[in-house]
Enzyme design. Structure first.
Site, PDB file in Angstrom:
ATOM      1  N   HIS A 146      21.079 -67.966 -51.065  1.00  0.00           N
ATOM      2  CA  HIS A 146      19.899 -68.213 -50.476  1.00  0.00           C
ATOM      3  C   HIS A 146      18.658 -67.028 -51.493  1.00  0.00           C
ATOM      4  O   HIS A 146      19.063 -66.533 -52.191  1.00  0.00           O
ATOM      5  CB  HIS A 146      19.427 -67.939 -49.025  1.00  0.00           C
ATOM      6  CG  HIS A 146      19.993 -66.471 -48.699  1.00  0.00           C
ATOM      7  ND1 HIS A 146      19.602 -65.290 -49.209  1.00  0.00           N
ATOM      8  CD2 HIS A 146      21.025 -66.284 -47.817  1.00  0.00           C
ATOM      9  CE1 HIS A 146      19.993 -64.158 -48.646  1.00  0.00           C
ATOM     10  NE2 HIS A 146      21.224 -64.892 -47.974  1.00  0.00           N
TER      11      HIS A 146
ATOM     12  N   HIS B  49      19.275 -63.590 -52.386  1.00  0.00           N
ATOM     13  CA  HIS B  49      20.425 -63.576 -53.523  1.00  0.00           C
ATOM     14  C   HIS B  49      19.906 -63.536 -54.683  1.00  0.00           C
ATOM     15  O   HIS B  49      19.910 -63.221 -55.730  1.00  0.00           O
ATOM     16  CB  HIS B  49      21.490 -64.479 -53.376  1.00  0.00           C
ATOM     17  CG  HIS B  49      22.423 -64.159 -52.204  1.00  0.00           C
ATOM     18  ND1 HIS B  49      22.728 -65.319 -50.842  1.00  0.00           N
ATOM     19  CD2 HIS B  49      23.690 -63.433 -51.818  1.00  0.00           C
ATOM     20  CE1 HIS B  49      23.399 -65.143 -50.350  1.00  0.00           C
ATOM     21  NE2 HIS B  49      24.179 -63.726 -50.578  1.00  0.00           N
TER      22      HIS B  49
ATOM     23  N   GLN C 210      37.414 -58.323 -45.621  1.00  0.00           N
ATOM     24  CA  GLN C 210      36.530 -57.517 -44.917  1.00  0.00           C
ATOM     25  C   GLN C 210      36.002 -58.220 -43.929  1.00  0.00           C
ATOM     26  O   GLN C 210      34.934 -58.193 -43.135  1.00  0.00           O
ATOM     27  CB  GLN C 210      34.998 -57.442 -46.157  1.00  0.00           C
ATOM     28  CG  GLN C 210      34.395 -58.684 -46.475  1.00  0.00           C
ATOM     29  CD  GLN C 210      33.069 -58.503 -47.520  1.00  0.00           C
ATOM     30  OE1 GLN C 210      33.880 -58.218 -48.620  1.00  0.00           O
ATOM     31  NE2 GLN C 210      32.190 -58.747 -47.050  1.00  0.00           N
TER      32      GLN C 210
ATOM     33  N   GLU D 174      19.203 -54.472 -49.645  1.00  0.00           N
ATOM     34  CA  GLU D 174      19.184 -53.671 -48.612  1.00  0.00           C
ATOM     35  C   GLU D 174      19.324 -54.003 -47.148  1.00  0.00           C
ATOM     36  O   GLU D 174      19.196 -53.538 -46.278  1.00  0.00           O
ATOM     37  CB  GLU D 174      17.592 -52.922 -48.902  1.00  0.00           C
ATOM     38  CG  GLU D 174      17.630 -52.125 -49.880  1.00  0.00           C
ATOM     39  CD  GLU D 174      16.290 -51.088 -49.714  1.00  0.00           C
ATOM     40  OE1 GLU D 174      15.181 -51.480 -49.017  1.00  0.00           O
ATOM     41  OE2 GLU D 174      16.256 -50.185 -50.576  1.00  0.00           O
ATOM     42  N   LYS D 175      19.284 -55.157 -47.168  1.00  0.00           N
ATOM     43  CA  LYS D 175      19.772 -55.869 -45.829  1.00  0.00           C
ATOM     44  C   LYS D 175      20.954 -55.244 -45.222  1.00  0.00           C
ATOM     45  O   LYS D 175      21.188 -54.947 -44.186  1.00  0.00           O
ATOM     46  CB  LYS D 175      19.835 -57.478 -45.772  1.00  0.00           C
ATOM     47  CG  LYS D 175      20.139 -58.115 -44.469  1.00  0.00           C
ATOM     48  CD  LYS D 175      19.945 -59.554 -44.385  1.00  0.00           C
ATOM     49  CE  LYS D 175      20.866 -59.862 -43.142  1.00  0.00           C
ATOM     50  NZ  LYS D 175      22.177 -59.769 -43.520  1.00  0.00           N
TER      51      LYS D 175
ATOM     52  N   GLN E 166      26.234 -50.724 -46.172  1.00  0.00           N
ATOM     53  CA  GLN E 166      27.170 -51.055 -47.302  1.00  0.00           C
ATOM     54  C   GLN E 166      26.806 -50.862 -48.683  1.00  0.00           C
ATOM     55  O   GLN E 166      27.152 -50.023 -49.372  1.00  0.00           O
ATOM     56  CB  GLN E 166      27.000 -52.755 -47.262  1.00  0.00           C
ATOM     57  CG  GLN E 166      27.705 -53.213 -48.681  1.00  0.00           C
ATOM     58  CD  GLN E 166      27.868 -54.809 -48.833  1.00  0.00           C
ATOM     59  OE1 GLN E 166      28.800 -55.262 -47.974  1.00  0.00           O
ATOM     60  NE2 GLN E 166      26.936 -55.353 -49.425  1.00  0.00           N
TER      61      GLN E 166
ATOM     62  N   SER F 270      19.701 -64.640 -44.480  1.00  0.00           N
ATOM     63  CA  SER F 270      21.363 -64.226 -44.594  1.00  0.00           C
ATOM     64  C   SER F 270      22.005 -65.729 -44.540  1.00  0.00           C
ATOM     65  O   SER F 270      21.524 -66.797 -43.871  1.00  0.00           O
ATOM     66  CB  SER F 270      21.595 -63.553 -43.199  1.00  0.00           C
ATOM     67  OG  SER F 270      23.000 -63.762 -42.928  1.00  0.00           O
ATOM     68  N   SER F 271      22.918 -65.702 -45.319  1.00  0.00           N
ATOM     69  CA  SER F 271      23.978 -66.910 -45.200  1.00  0.00           C
ATOM     70  C   SER F 271      24.280 -67.440 -43.917  1.00  0.00           C
ATOM     71  O   SER F 271      24.601 -68.255 -43.584  1.00  0.00           O
ATOM     72  CB  SER F 271      25.250 -66.732 -46.237  1.00  0.00           C
ATOM     73  OG  SER F 271      24.774 -66.141 -47.292  1.00  0.00           O
ATOM     74  N   ARG F 272      24.398 -66.340 -42.922  1.00  0.00           N
ATOM     75  CA  ARG F 272      24.977 -66.708 -41.619  1.00  0.00           C
ATOM     76  C   ARG F 272      23.927 -67.291 -40.704  1.00  0.00           C
ATOM     77  O   ARG F 272      24.369 -67.747 -39.566  1.00  0.00           O
ATOM     78  CB  ARG F 272      25.510 -65.476 -40.835  1.00  0.00           C
ATOM     79  CG  ARG F 272      26.705 -64.889 -41.529  1.00  0.00           C
ATOM     80  CD  ARG F 272      27.523 -63.713 -40.610  1.00  0.00           C
ATOM     81  NE  ARG F 272      28.791 -63.419 -41.063  1.00  0.00           N
ATOM     82  CZ  ARG F 272      29.182 -62.586 -41.855  1.00  0.00           C
ATOM     83  NH1 ARG F 272      28.457 -61.720 -42.357  1.00  0.00           N
ATOM     84  NH2 ARG F 272      30.558 -62.516 -42.154  1.00  0.00           N
TER      85      ARG F 272
HETATM   86  O1  PAF Z   1      27.226 -58.270 -49.335  1.00  0.00           O
HETATM   87  C1  PAF Z   1      28.216 -59.110 -49.772  1.00  0.00           C
HETATM   88  O2  PAF Z   1      27.906 -60.337 -49.890  1.00  0.00           O
HETATM   89  C2  PAF Z   1      29.709 -58.672 -49.618  1.00  0.00           C
HETATM   90  O3  PAF Z   1      29.989 -57.615 -48.807  1.00  0.00           O
HETATM   91  C3  PAF Z   1      30.000 -58.160 -50.983  1.00  0.00           C
HETATM   92  C4  PAF Z   1      29.377 -56.973 -51.594  1.00  0.00           C
HETATM   93  C5  PAF Z   1      29.788 -59.170 -52.214  1.00  0.00           C
HETATM   94  C6  PAF Z   1      31.388 -57.901 -51.060  1.00  0.00           C
HETATM   95  O4  PAF Z   1      32.424 -58.983 -50.703  1.00  0.00           O
END
Ligand code: PAF
Length: 285
Positions: free
Chosen positions: A39, A42, A66, A153-154, A158, A190-192
Site C-alpha cells: 500500500h 510501503h 512470525q 515506524e508503524k 519491530q 496496513s495490509s491488514r
Molecule cells: O514489517 C513487516 O512487514 C515484516 O515484519 C518484515 C519486516 C518484512 C519481516 O517479515
C-alpha cells in the site's frame, strides 16, 4: 524511452549474483523488506530507499515463523501481480520473492532472539513473533548485504528490535525508520486493514484519534497518567475495540513511564482488535 526494468528474483544464489554485479559497479543498495500486499505506506518506503541509495531491492515474503498458530498466516493477502505492478510504478530495481523452501530448508533450526525489548507490548501477546521477525530480517540482510534497510515506524517496536540485533551482531547496515503513512481519516495504513468490514472501517480511525487526544492531554503534566490511560482505554472499549494494550513508554528503551518529565522522548502505543482484525498504532508524545 523509459528503459527502466524491475528484475524479479526468487532464488538466493541469483540474488547474490545480481547484488555482486551492483557492487562491482560501486552502486549503493537499499533493502525494503515487506510481506507484500503493498500500500502507499510501503511505497513511501521505496521512495525513502531511492533517496538514500543508487539501487533498491524490495523483498516480498510472508514469513511463517512470525505468525503464531491461529493467526492470519493463511488469510494474509498475497496479490503478487498487483505488487509487482506497484513496484514497477515506483521504478524499483529488484523484487525478491523467495519460496518457503528457499528461506526455511528442511532441518532449519536457528533463530535470532532479542531479549528485553521484546517482552512488552506486542511481544507479550505474540511471544514468538519477534524471534520470527529477527530471524528473517537477519537472513535478508545477509543475502542482500545492503547499505541501508528501511522499516516503517508503524511497527515501532519491530524497528527498535531490528536496530538492537543489528548493533549487537555488528551487521554492517544502516537501519532507517520512515514515518507512518495514514489515510485521510488518520488510520495508519496496513495490509491488514482490508480485513475490516465497512462498519469496522468507519470505527477504525478512532484508534488514532484517541491516541492523539491522549497525547495532547498527557502534555499537561498536572494530570495523572494512569487515569488518562484508563479513561482512553474505556473510551476505546466503548467504541467497540478490544484493547490488548494502551501504554506510554520511553521511545528508545521501551521502558514503562509512570511520570512524564520535560524533554523526555515518550511514545504512546496501542494494539486493539476490531472484530477479528488486530490493529496497532503509535504516536510521539
Ligand atoms: O514489517 C513487516 O512487514 C515484516 O515484519 C518484515 C519486516 C518484512 C519481516 O517479515
Amino acid at each position: 524511452m523509459d528503459d527502466h526494468r524491475l528484475t524479479i528474483v526468487s532464488n538466493i544464489q541469483v540474488l547474490r549474483e545480481e547484488i555482486a554485479e551492483l557492487r562491482a559497479q560501486k552502486k549503493t543498495v537499499a533493502l525494503v523488506p515487506t510481506m507484500g500486499a503493498l500500500h502507499e505506506g510501503h511505497l513511501s518506503l521505496i521512495d525513502f530507499a531511492k533517496e538514500h541509495a543508487d539501487k533498491t531491492v524490495c523483498s516480498i515474503y510472508v514469513n511463517p515463523t512470525q505468525f503464531a498458530p491461529g493467526e492470519d498466516l493463511d488469510a494474509y493477502p498475497r496479490p503478487l501481480v498487483d505488487d509487482i505492478r506497484a513496484l514497477e510504478g515506483k521504478l524499483t530495481d529488484f523484487v525478491f520473492t523467495p519460496t518457503d523452501d528457499e528461506m526455511y530448508p528442511d532441518g532449519f533450526s536457528t533463530k535470532i532472539s532479542v531479549s528485553g525489548l521484546t517482552s512488552a507490548l506486542c511481544g507479550k501477546s505474540r511471544p514468538d513473533h519477534f524471534d520470527g521477525v529477527a530471524t528473517i530480517v537477519t537472513k535478508l540482510l545477509l543475502m542482500v548485504q545492503p547499505d541501508f534497510a528501511i522499516f516503517g515506524e508503524k511497527d515501532y517496536q519491530q524497528l527498535l528490535v531490528i536496530r538492537r540485533f543489528v548493533r549487537d551482531l555488528n551487521i554492517p547496515v544502516e537501519i532507517l525508520g520512515a514515518p507512518i503513512i495514514r489515510g485521510e481519516d488518520g488510520l495508519a495504513l496496513s495490509s491488514r486493514n482490508q480485513y475490516l468490514s465497512a462498519k469496522e472501517r468507519e470505527v477504525a480511525p478512532q484508534l488514532h484519534q484517541t491516541l492523539n487526544q491522549l497525547s495532547e492531554k498527557i502534555k499537561d503534566i498536572s494530570k495523572d497518567l494512569s487515569e488518562l490511560l484508563a479513561s482512553a482505554n474505556d473510551e476505546l472499549t466503548r467504541l467497540g475495540f478490544k484493547v490488548d494494550y494502551l501504554e506510554i513508554r520511553d521511545a528508545k528503551s521501551l521502558a514503562p513511564i509512570a511520570e512524564i518529565f520535560e524533554d523526555q522522548a515518550a511514545r504512546l502505543f496501542v494494539a486493539a482488535k476490531l472484530g477479528n482484525t488486530r490493529l496497532i498504532d503509535n504516536v510521539a508524545v
